[in-house]
Motif scaffolding. Structure first.
Motif, PDB file in Angstrom:
ATOM      1  N   PHE A  87      44.812  47.257  47.159  1.00 23.43           N
ATOM      2  CA  PHE A  87      45.549  47.265  48.422  1.00 23.43           C
ATOM      3  C   PHE A  87      47.039  47.011  48.209  1.00 23.43           C
ATOM      4  O   PHE A  87      47.885  47.581  48.913  1.00 23.43           O
ATOM      5  CB  PHE A  87      44.953  46.241  49.384  1.00 23.43           C
ATOM      6  CG  PHE A  87      43.617  46.651  49.933  1.00 23.43           C
ATOM      7  CD1 PHE A  87      43.498  47.744  50.774  1.00 23.43           C
ATOM      8  CD2 PHE A  87      42.471  45.952  49.581  1.00 23.43           C
ATOM      9  CE1 PHE A  87      42.267  48.135  51.274  1.00 23.43           C
ATOM     10  CE2 PHE A  87      41.229  46.337  50.068  1.00 23.43           C
ATOM     11  CZ  PHE A  87      41.120  47.432  50.913  1.00 23.43           C
ATOM     12  N   LEU A  88      47.376  46.160  47.251  1.00 28.17           N
ATOM     13  CA  LEU A  88      48.793  45.940  46.935  1.00 28.17           C
ATOM     14  C   LEU A  88      49.432  47.221  46.418  1.00 28.17           C
ATOM     15  O   LEU A  88      50.570  47.552  46.775  1.00 28.17           O
ATOM     16  CB  LEU A  88      48.933  44.821  45.894  1.00 28.17           C
ATOM     17  CG  LEU A  88      48.657  43.392  46.359  1.00 28.17           C
ATOM     18  CD1 LEU A  88      48.640  42.439  45.176  1.00 28.17           C
ATOM     19  CD2 LEU A  88      49.693  42.932  47.385  1.00 28.17           C
ATOM     20  N   GLN A 124      40.129  44.149  43.915  1.00 24.75           N
ATOM     21  CA  GLN A 124      40.162  44.755  45.243  1.00 24.75           C
ATOM     22  C   GLN A 124      41.532  44.557  45.891  1.00 24.75           C
ATOM     23  O   GLN A 124      42.111  45.476  46.468  1.00 24.75           O
ATOM     24  CB  GLN A 124      39.065  44.147  46.136  1.00 24.75           C
ATOM     25  CG  GLN A 124      37.653  44.435  45.650  1.00 24.75           C
ATOM     26  CD  GLN A 124      37.121  43.356  44.722  1.00 24.75           C
ATOM     27  OE1 GLN A 124      37.900  42.623  44.106  1.00 24.75           O
ATOM     28  NE2 GLN A 124      35.797  43.251  44.616  1.00 24.75           N
ATOM     29  N   GLY A 125      42.060  43.335  45.785  1.00 26.01           N
ATOM     30  CA  GLY A 125      43.394  43.066  46.326  1.00 26.01           C
ATOM     31  C   GLY A 125      44.464  43.851  45.611  1.00 26.01           C
ATOM     32  O   GLY A 125      45.440  44.296  46.226  1.00 26.01           O
ATOM     33  N   PHE A 145      49.406  36.667  50.912  1.00 19.41           N
ATOM     34  CA  PHE A 145      48.944  38.032  50.618  1.00 19.41           C
ATOM     35  C   PHE A 145      49.368  39.024  51.697  1.00 19.41           C
ATOM     36  O   PHE A 145      49.850  40.117  51.394  1.00 19.41           O
ATOM     37  CB  PHE A 145      47.417  38.032  50.474  1.00 19.41           C
ATOM     38  CG  PHE A 145      46.831  39.393  50.248  1.00 19.41           C
ATOM     39  CD1 PHE A 145      47.001  40.058  49.047  1.00 19.41           C
ATOM     40  CD2 PHE A 145      46.095  40.010  51.244  1.00 19.41           C
ATOM     41  CE1 PHE A 145      46.459  41.324  48.838  1.00 19.41           C
ATOM     42  CE2 PHE A 145      45.550  41.266  51.051  1.00 19.41           C
ATOM     43  CZ  PHE A 145      45.729  41.926  49.843  1.00 19.41           C
ATOM     44  N   TRP A 146      49.232  38.639  52.969  1.00 16.86           N
ATOM     45  CA  TRP A 146      49.533  39.574  54.056  1.00 16.86           C
ATOM     46  C   TRP A 146      51.030  39.840  54.177  1.00 16.86           C
ATOM     47  O   TRP A 146      51.449  40.970  54.458  1.00 16.86           O
ATOM     48  CB  TRP A 146      48.961  39.039  55.372  1.00 16.86           C
ATOM     49  CG  TRP A 146      47.475  38.930  55.331  1.00 16.86           C
ATOM     50  CD1 TRP A 146      46.730  37.772  55.265  1.00 16.86           C
ATOM     51  CD2 TRP A 146      46.532  40.003  55.293  1.00 16.86           C
ATOM     52  NE1 TRP A 146      45.397  38.066  55.192  1.00 16.86           N
ATOM     53  CE2 TRP A 146      45.241  39.425  55.214  1.00 16.86           C
ATOM     54  CE3 TRP A 146      46.651  41.394  55.316  1.00 16.86           C
ATOM     55  CZ2 TRP A 146      44.079  40.194  55.170  1.00 16.86           C
ATOM     56  CZ3 TRP A 146      45.501  42.162  55.266  1.00 16.86           C
ATOM     57  CH2 TRP A 146      44.228  41.564  55.198  1.00 16.86           C
ATOM     58  N   ALA A 185      48.250  39.975  41.635  1.00 13.52           N
ATOM     59  CA  ALA A 185      46.889  39.972  42.171  1.00 13.52           C
ATOM     60  C   ALA A 185      46.013  38.941  41.471  1.00 13.52           C
ATOM     61  O   ALA A 185      45.211  38.257  42.101  1.00 13.52           O
ATOM     62  CB  ALA A 185      46.278  41.372  42.033  1.00 13.52           C
ATOM     63  N   LEU A 230      51.877  42.233  51.405  1.00 20.54           N
ATOM     64  CA  LEU A 230      51.496  43.593  51.788  1.00 20.54           C
ATOM     65  C   LEU A 230      52.533  44.201  52.728  1.00 20.54           C
ATOM     66  O   LEU A 230      52.919  45.373  52.573  1.00 20.54           O
ATOM     67  CB  LEU A 230      50.133  43.591  52.477  1.00 20.54           C
ATOM     68  CG  LEU A 230      48.874  43.576  51.620  1.00 20.54           C
ATOM     69  CD1 LEU A 230      47.643  43.564  52.515  1.00 20.54           C
ATOM     70  CD2 LEU A 230      48.833  44.792  50.690  1.00 20.54           C
ATOM     71  N   THR A 237      43.803  37.634  44.286  1.00 16.39           N
ATOM     72  CA  THR A 237      43.004  38.515  45.149  1.00 16.39           C
ATOM     73  C   THR A 237      41.996  39.355  44.376  1.00 16.39           C
ATOM     74  O   THR A 237      41.152  40.003  44.992  1.00 16.39           O
ATOM     75  CB  THR A 237      43.922  39.477  45.924  1.00 16.39           C
ATOM     76  OG1 THR A 237      44.626  40.306  44.991  1.00 16.39           O
ATOM     77  CG2 THR A 237      44.909  38.705  46.773  1.00 16.39           C
TER      78      THR A 237
END
Length: 415
Positions: free
Chosen positions: A271-272, A267-268, A320-321, A258, A324, A264
């Protein structure tokens, strides 16, 4: 009267039991609290040290005490009031959360002037508490159900609850830390742990299962190990998860991904951390309505191999996507393995031994998460972050191949 799923599968059968709903609510709260704590502690320590090994040491600080007390914790769970054990251990976790909160206040910041050692000491204490909580919680759940036929459905919902909380927890932790600060994040951690304690208090205590077993304490402590090693199905399933988690766990290194690779921020990171659990929840909800009844062993092996492939692809990703997506898919594969393994242990273990067998399971699988975190941190320091994650995924696939060859009963398992 038993619900109609005896004749026709009812995906909500266990949730119709009031005390099981309280158990699920308590597990939801404590899991969110621990996930918030894990995200915040990981980010906090990495920002202080900038050392990947320091992230691995977080897992080691929790795993060592958990392993040390495991066998005795299983013995205690099979011989003493399980509800009181749970209440006592959750109370210790409340204290640990409060201590981490205190370190962020003006009165407590001076303690961290000496470094991150006080944080590790709190994690060590929480590891002891969780070492006792695991066997008591595992063996207490079946006592809330009116019949063994509820086991698979209850395990699926319990796993769904845990995974759903694991979705919310990291995201909440990252967002709280990112927008409101570290003190607010730890304050929510404390509040949720207290709420979990309240839900457990509402559940009535249950008598211990009857047994004709007459063993000395030493014999009783070792009986769980003998039982597991004498059952190829349980041993094969536990061993598979042990090495998959040990080598394939990239969660400990997510703060580095991250911060330095995907860039990210906290916050990222939230989500990870949540992505694997999102996949697990989706799969667990599907399995609640479409339980696995045939070729469970082969499906378990294929899913653990799929988990390893996802970890490799995550390691080499710079998007990043896509990262995820790979973590979410790894969670789907992992969910199947967890549900099959838990159902096996509950089904084939006598009620009066579940604490001790759960303790052995925690040594193999539960603590492998933390030891895997240390392994990830140590290997990342030696060969770099990305190569260490790819190496771990490759080793997971190799373990699946060896298990498929050696554990014939597990390979041919039908449920």
């Amino acid at each position: 009267m038993e619900p109609s799923f005896v004749e026709k599968h009812d995906p909500y059968a266990a949730l119709k039991v009031p005390e099981f709903r309280l158990y699920v609510a308590a597990r939801w709260c404590i899991t969110i609290a621990l996930q918030i704590q894990a995200v915040v502690v990981g980010w906090q320590i990495y920002q202080i040290t900038k050392d990947p090994l320091s992230l691995g040491l977080i897992g080691l600080a929790e795993a060592i005490p958990s392993i040390i007390v495991a066998l005795y914790a299983g013995y205690i769970a099979d011989n003493y009031n399980r509800k009181m054990i749970i209440i006592s251990t959750i109370s210790v976790l409340v204290f640990c959360s409060a201590a981490l909160l205190f370190f962020t206040l003006d009165a407590g910041k001076t303690i961290l002037a000496i470094g991150v050692l006080p944080i590790y000491l709190v994690i060590f204490l929480s590891g002891i508490a969780r070492g006792f909580l695991g066997p008591a919680n595992f063996s207490f759940m079946p006592q809330l159900l009116p019949h063994r036929r509820y086991y698979a459905n209850a395990i699926t919902w319990s796993s769904t609850t845990w995974q759903a909380a694991s979705v919310a927890g990291p995201a909440i932790g990252g967002l709280l830390f990112g927008f409101l600060g570290i003190t607010a994040a730890y304050a929510v951690d404390v509040a949720l742990t207290v709420l979990a304690l309240g839900f457990y208090l509402l559940i009535k205590a249950k008598p211990l299962p009857e047994t004709s077993e007459k063993l000395s304490m030493k014999e009783s402590l070792l009986s769980g190990i003998k039982f597991v090693f004498g059952n190829q199905l349980i041993l094969g399933a536990i061993s598979l998860d042990l090495f998959a988690v040990l080598f394939g766990g990239a969660v400990a290194l997510l703060p580095i991904f991250a911060s330095d690779i995907l860039q990210t921020g906290p916050q990222g990171l939230g989500f990870l951390r949540a992505a694997p659990a999102i996949g697990s929840v989706l799969m667990a909800l599907y399995l609640a309505h479409r339980p696995i009844n045939v070729n469970a062993g082969k499906k378990m092996l294929l899913c653990v191999a799929g988990f390893g492939v996802c970890i490799i692809l995550f390691g080499i990703s710079r998007n990043f996507w896509f990262s995820l997506a790979m973590l979410a898919l790894s969670g789907m594969f992992d969910s199947i393995s967890v549900i099959i393994r838990s159902t096996l242990i509950h089904t084939f273990t006598p009620e009066y031994m579940k604490g001790r067998v759960s303790a052995v399971n925690n040594i193999f699988v539960g603590s492998s998460n933390e030891i895997g975190s240390f392994e990830s941190g140590a290997v990342a320091r030696l060969m770099g972050v990305v190569p260490s994650v790819v190496f771990g995924g490759c080793m997971t696939i190799l373990v699946v191949g060896i298990t498929a060859l050696k554990a014939k009963k597990l390979r041919n398992l039908q449920m």
